[in-house]
Write an enzyme that holds these catalytic residues in place. Structure first.
Site, PDB file in Angstrom:
ATOM      1  N   ARG A  37       0.851  -1.201   0.000  1.00 15.55           N
ATOM      2  CA  ARG A  37       0.000   0.000   0.000  1.00 15.55           C
ATOM      3  C   ARG A  37       0.880   1.242   0.000  1.00 15.55           C
ATOM      4  O   ARG A  37       2.052   1.200   0.366  1.00 15.55           O
ATOM      5  CB  ARG A  37      -0.892   0.024   1.247  1.00 15.55           C
ATOM      6  CG  ARG A  37      -1.895  -1.110   1.281  1.00 15.55           C
ATOM      7  CD  ARG A  37      -3.056  -0.816   2.215  1.00 15.55           C
ATOM      8  NE  ARG A  37      -2.610  -0.607   3.579  1.00 15.55           N
ATOM      9  CZ  ARG A  37      -3.027   0.405   4.353  1.00 15.55           C
ATOM     10  NH1 ARG A  37      -3.864   1.311   3.890  1.00 15.55           N
ATOM     11  NH2 ARG A  37      -2.584   0.508   5.591  1.00 15.55           N
ATOM     12  N   GLY A  38       0.307   2.362  -0.399  1.00 13.34           N
ATOM     13  CA  GLY A  38       0.962   3.660  -0.271  1.00 13.34           C
ATOM     14  C   GLY A  38       2.300   3.743  -0.994  1.00 13.34           C
ATOM     15  O   GLY A  38       2.466   3.205  -2.098  1.00 13.34           O
ATOM     16  N   ILE A  39       3.249   4.394  -0.348  1.00 13.43           N
ATOM     17  CA  ILE A  39       4.577   4.556  -0.951  1.00 13.43           C
ATOM     18  C   ILE A  39       5.202   3.182  -1.213  1.00 13.43           C
ATOM     19  O   ILE A  39       5.828   2.964  -2.252  1.00 13.43           O
ATOM     20  CB  ILE A  39       5.481   5.399  -0.010  1.00 13.43           C
ATOM     21  CG1 ILE A  39       4.990   6.852   0.047  1.00 13.43           C
ATOM     22  CG2 ILE A  39       6.934   5.343  -0.471  1.00 13.43           C
ATOM     23  CD1 ILE A  39       5.734   7.722   1.067  1.00 13.43           C
ATOM     24  N   PRO A  90      10.732  11.304   2.442  1.00 13.94           N
ATOM     25  CA  PRO A  90       9.617  11.891   1.700  1.00 13.94           C
ATOM     26  C   PRO A  90       9.026  13.065   2.471  1.00 13.94           C
ATOM     27  O   PRO A  90       9.010  13.072   3.707  1.00 13.94           O
ATOM     28  CB  PRO A  90       8.588  10.753   1.626  1.00 13.94           C
ATOM     29  CG  PRO A  90       9.316   9.508   2.020  1.00 13.94           C
ATOM     30  CD  PRO A  90      10.416   9.956   2.932  1.00 13.94           C
ATOM     31  N   GLY A  91       8.521  14.025   1.736  1.00 14.28           N
ATOM     32  CA  GLY A  91       7.670  15.049   2.334  1.00 14.28           C
ATOM     33  C   GLY A  91       6.260  14.493   2.420  1.00 14.28           C
ATOM     34  O   GLY A  91       6.063  13.281   2.582  1.00 14.28           O
ATOM     35  N   TYR A  92       5.283  15.356   2.326  1.00 20.01           N
ATOM     36  CA  TYR A  92       3.886  14.910   2.411  1.00 20.01           C
ATOM     37  C   TYR A  92       3.462  14.347   1.052  1.00 20.01           C
ATOM     38  O   TYR A  92       3.458  15.048   0.047  1.00 20.01           O
ATOM     39  CB  TYR A  92       2.994  16.068   2.851  1.00 20.01           C
ATOM     40  CG  TYR A  92       3.086  16.306   4.347  1.00 20.01           C
ATOM     41  CD1 TYR A  92       2.061  15.898   5.197  1.00 20.01           C
ATOM     42  CD2 TYR A  92       4.214  16.891   4.909  1.00 20.01           C
ATOM     43  CE1 TYR A  92       2.148  16.084   6.572  1.00 20.01           C
ATOM     44  CE2 TYR A  92       4.310  17.087   6.289  1.00 20.01           C
ATOM     45  CZ  TYR A  92       3.274  16.678   7.112  1.00 20.01           C
ATOM     46  OH  TYR A  92       3.366  16.857   8.468  1.00 20.01           O
ATOM     47  N   TYR A 132       6.698   9.812  16.181  1.00 19.22           N
ATOM     48  CA  TYR A 132       7.028   9.539  14.768  1.00 19.22           C
ATOM     49  C   TYR A 132       8.339  10.229  14.365  1.00 19.22           C
ATOM     50  O   TYR A 132       9.212   9.620  13.743  1.00 19.22           O
ATOM     51  CB  TYR A 132       5.868  10.031  13.909  1.00 19.22           C
ATOM     52  CG  TYR A 132       5.955   9.761  12.427  1.00 19.22           C
ATOM     53  CD1 TYR A 132       5.488   8.567  11.898  1.00 19.22           C
ATOM     54  CD2 TYR A 132       6.460  10.716  11.550  1.00 19.22           C
ATOM     55  CE1 TYR A 132       5.531   8.327  10.525  1.00 19.22           C
ATOM     56  CE2 TYR A 132       6.501  10.496  10.185  1.00 19.22           C
ATOM     57  CZ  TYR A 132       6.032   9.302   9.684  1.00 19.22           C
ATOM     58  OH  TYR A 132       6.075   9.071   8.321  1.00 19.22           O
ATOM     59  N   GLN A 136       7.719  17.620  14.043  1.00 19.56           N
ATOM     60  CA  GLN A 136       6.350  17.954  13.629  1.00 19.56           C
ATOM     61  C   GLN A 136       5.436  17.995  14.837  1.00 19.56           C
ATOM     62  O   GLN A 136       5.479  17.087  15.680  1.00 19.56           O
ATOM     63  CB  GLN A 136       5.844  16.917  12.606  1.00 19.56           C
ATOM     64  CG  GLN A 136       4.366  17.003  12.270  1.00 19.56           C
ATOM     65  CD  GLN A 136       3.966  18.351  11.677  1.00 19.56           C
ATOM     66  OE1 GLN A 136       4.730  18.989  10.973  1.00 19.56           O
ATOM     67  NE2 GLN A 136       2.759  18.793  11.985  1.00 19.56           N
TER      68      GLN A 136
HETATM   69  N1  CAA Z   1       1.147  23.584  14.417  1.00 22.00           N
HETATM   70  C1  CAA Z   1       0.715  24.337  15.438  1.00 22.00           C
HETATM   71  N2  CAA Z   1      -0.454  24.108  16.068  1.00 22.00           N
HETATM   72  C2  CAA Z   1      -1.188  23.080  15.647  1.00 22.00           C
HETATM   73  C3  CAA Z   1      -0.795  22.229  14.599  1.00 22.00           C
HETATM   74  C4  CAA Z   1       0.421  22.552  13.983  1.00 22.00           C
HETATM   75  N3  CAA Z   1       0.869  21.817  12.965  1.00 22.00           N
HETATM   76  N4  CAA Z   1      -1.723  21.287  14.433  1.00 22.00           N
HETATM   77  C5  CAA Z   1      -2.678  21.517  15.349  1.00 22.00           C
HETATM   78  N5  CAA Z   1      -2.352  22.599  16.065  1.00 22.00           N
HETATM   79  C6  CAA Z   1      -3.112  23.217  17.156  1.00 22.00           C
HETATM   80  C7  CAA Z   1      -4.579  23.339  16.835  1.00 22.00           C
HETATM   81  O1  CAA Z   1      -4.837  24.520  16.108  1.00 22.00           O
HETATM   82  C8  CAA Z   1      -5.191  23.355  18.188  1.00 22.00           C
HETATM   83  O2  CAA Z   1      -5.020  24.629  18.780  1.00 22.00           O
HETATM   84  P1  CAA Z   1      -6.108  25.258  19.750  1.00 22.00           P
HETATM   85  O3  CAA Z   1      -6.132  24.403  20.970  1.00 22.00           O
HETATM   86  O4  CAA Z   1      -5.627  26.656  20.013  1.00 22.00           O
HETATM   87  O5  CAA Z   1      -7.405  25.214  18.976  1.00 22.00           O
HETATM   88  C9  CAA Z   1      -4.296  22.384  18.926  1.00 22.00           C
HETATM   89  O6  CAA Z   1      -3.051  22.365  18.283  1.00 22.00           O
HETATM   90  C10 CAA Z   1      -4.840  20.972  18.757  1.00 22.00           C
HETATM   91  O7  CAA Z   1      -5.344  20.691  19.928  1.00 22.00           O
HETATM   92  P2  CAA Z   1      -6.399  19.510  20.045  1.00 22.00           P
HETATM   93  O8  CAA Z   1      -6.554  19.240  21.496  1.00 22.00           O
HETATM   94  O9  CAA Z   1      -7.614  19.789  19.241  1.00 22.00           O
HETATM   95  O10 CAA Z   1      -5.602  18.323  19.353  1.00 22.00           O
HETATM   96  P3  CAA Z   1      -6.085  16.887  19.149  1.00 22.00           P
HETATM   97  O11 CAA Z   1      -5.800  16.089  20.360  1.00 22.00           O
HETATM   98  O12 CAA Z   1      -7.474  16.853  18.603  1.00 22.00           O
HETATM   99  O13 CAA Z   1      -5.081  16.431  18.031  1.00 22.00           O
HETATM  100  C11 CAA Z   1      -4.001  16.519  15.901  1.00 22.00           C
HETATM  101  C12 CAA Z   1      -5.222  16.916  16.725  1.00 22.00           C
HETATM  102  C13 CAA Z   1      -3.705  15.023  16.057  1.00 22.00           C
HETATM  103  C14 CAA Z   1      -2.802  17.295  16.333  1.00 22.00           C
HETATM  104  C15 CAA Z   1      -4.380  16.832  14.449  1.00 22.00           C
HETATM  105  O14 CAA Z   1      -4.440  18.230  14.312  1.00 22.00           O
HETATM  106  C16 CAA Z   1      -3.395  16.287  13.437  1.00 22.00           C
HETATM  107  O15 CAA Z   1      -3.513  15.142  13.022  1.00 22.00           O
HETATM  108  N6  CAA Z   1      -2.447  17.111  13.011  1.00 22.00           N
HETATM  109  C17 CAA Z   1      -1.518  16.720  11.937  1.00 22.00           C
HETATM  110  C18 CAA Z   1      -0.237  16.187  12.449  1.00 22.00           C
HETATM  111  C19 CAA Z   1       0.615  15.850  11.248  1.00 22.00           C
HETATM  112  O16 CAA Z   1       0.994  16.698  10.470  1.00 22.00           O
HETATM  113  N7  CAA Z   1       0.905  14.555  11.056  1.00 22.00           N
HETATM  114  C20 CAA Z   1       1.593  14.119   9.888  1.00 22.00           C
HETATM  115  C21 CAA Z   1       0.889  12.916   9.346  1.00 22.00           C
HETATM  116  S1  CAA Z   1       1.455  12.456   7.739  1.00 22.00           S
HETATM  117  C22 CAA Z   1       2.908  11.711   8.002  1.00 22.00           C
HETATM  118  O17 CAA Z   1       3.353  11.513   9.098  1.00 22.00           O
HETATM  119  C23 CAA Z   1       3.678  11.307   6.786  1.00 22.00           C
HETATM  120  C24 CAA Z   1       4.991  11.993   6.688  1.00 22.00           C
HETATM  121  O18 CAA Z   1       6.007  11.365   6.980  1.00 22.00           O
HETATM  122  C25 CAA Z   1       5.064  13.377   6.218  1.00 22.00           C
END
Ligand code: CAA
Length: 240
Positions: A12-14, A177-179, A147, A141
């Site tokens: 799956r995926g990459i 990889p990036g996103y 991670y 991140q």
């Molecule tokens: N930078 C700064 N602030 C961020 C943020 C970020 N990137 N992402 C979320 N926040 C903030 C929100 O705005 C929110 O702020 P407030 O409380 O002021 O509203 C707070 O952080 C989130 O608080 P929550 O309690 O709502 O968080 P949650 O427990 O519901 O978790 C989360 C939410 C899991 C962080 C969700 O936002 C998420 O999945 N974020 C993405 C994380 C990410 O980028 N993961 C990468 C996945 S892809 C990958 O990993 C592949 C690769 O190699 C590139």
């Protein structure tokens, strides 16, 4: 004679794009998967690439699975440690289980995958170890302490393996990889994903095939002097 390649998380995926790209180059490819039987069966049906089910977090399962692949396809010349998971949460909410699951799969999983293959590569004086790290291992991140730690760890692994393998004709490199537009990234809430894409100068997610082409190059004889390196493919999001 064609070389044999193992790709973990390769259905799956990459990983699927890597498996297909290596097959297109003439490698005998084995792809592993952890749980999704349906996706694996569909992948084999579509590509003719044999899939094997084991949990990379378990050393004994990895060792047994690898022995089976080598019995079926011959000694593994190229190993792509790609299998990875996310358990994202802000640090103050991250549970010890979320930490441990990600470390077990993404970091210990690399050890479990490469360790059983390494002695054979040393004996045969050839090997290619390619670990799929991440831009988030380079830059960190939000919500990915677990991670990012494992993906940074991947870079330490290949830099160390490179020094140990160089005289035995083995190279070890990472791709960051990036996103990329896979299920893992699509699982990020849409709003967050949009804000991430806004930070990518290329203005888009990457494609799995763009990562697969990096892997194909690193696996080739042409890349024999590239050892302990990191190829970043992230649309200029970060220069690591
Ligand atoms: N930078 C700064 N602030 C961020 C943020 C970020 N990137 N992402 C979320 N926040 C903030 C929100 O705005 C929110 O702020 P407030 O409380 O002021 O509203 C707070 O952080 C989130 O608080 P929550 O309690 O709502 O968080 P949650 O427990 O519901 O978790 C989360 C939410 C899991 C962080 C969700 O936002 C998420 O999945 N974020 C993405 C994380 C990410 O980028 N993961 C990468 C996945 S892809 C990958 O990993 C592949 C690769 O190699 C590139």
């Amino acid at each position: 004679m064609s070389r044999t390649a193992l790709v973990t998380g390769g259905s799956r995926g990459i990983g699927a794009a890597i498996s297909k790209a290596l097959k297109a180059q003439g490698y005998n490819v084995a792809a592993t998967y952890a749980g999704n039987d349906e996706a694996a069966a569909a992948f084999t049906e579509e590509t003719g690439i044999k899939t094997y089910k084991w949990d990379v977090a378990n050393y004994e399962s990895s060792k047994e699975g690898i022995a089976q692949v080598e019995a079926d396809l011959g000694p593994i010349d190229v190993v792509v440690a790609n299998a990875g998971i996310t358990r994202d949460a802000p640090f103050h909410k991250m549970s010890p289980e979320q930490w441990q699951q990600v470390v077990d799969t993404n970091l210990t999983g690399v050890f479990n995958t490469v360790h059983p293959i390494w002695p054979g590569m040393r004996e045969r004086k050839f090997g290619r170890v390619i670990v799929i790290s991440s831009v988030n291992g380079q830059k960190g991140q939000f919500a990915q302490v677990n991670y990012a730690a494992t993906k940074a760890g991947d870079i330490g692994i290949v830099r160390s393996l490179a020094q140990e393998g160089a005289r035995a004709g083995i190279t070890a490199n990472a791709v960051c990889p990036g996103y990329i537009g896979t299920d893992m990234v699509m699982a990020v809430p849409e709003k967050v994903r949009e804000s991430i894409i806004a930070q990518i100068p290329a203005g888009r997610l990457g494609e799995p095939e763009e990562i697969a082409r990096c892997v194909v190059f690193l696996a080739s004889d042409d890349a024999g002097f590239i050892n302990g390196s990191t190829i970043s493919a992230n649309g200029a999001q970060f220069f690591g």
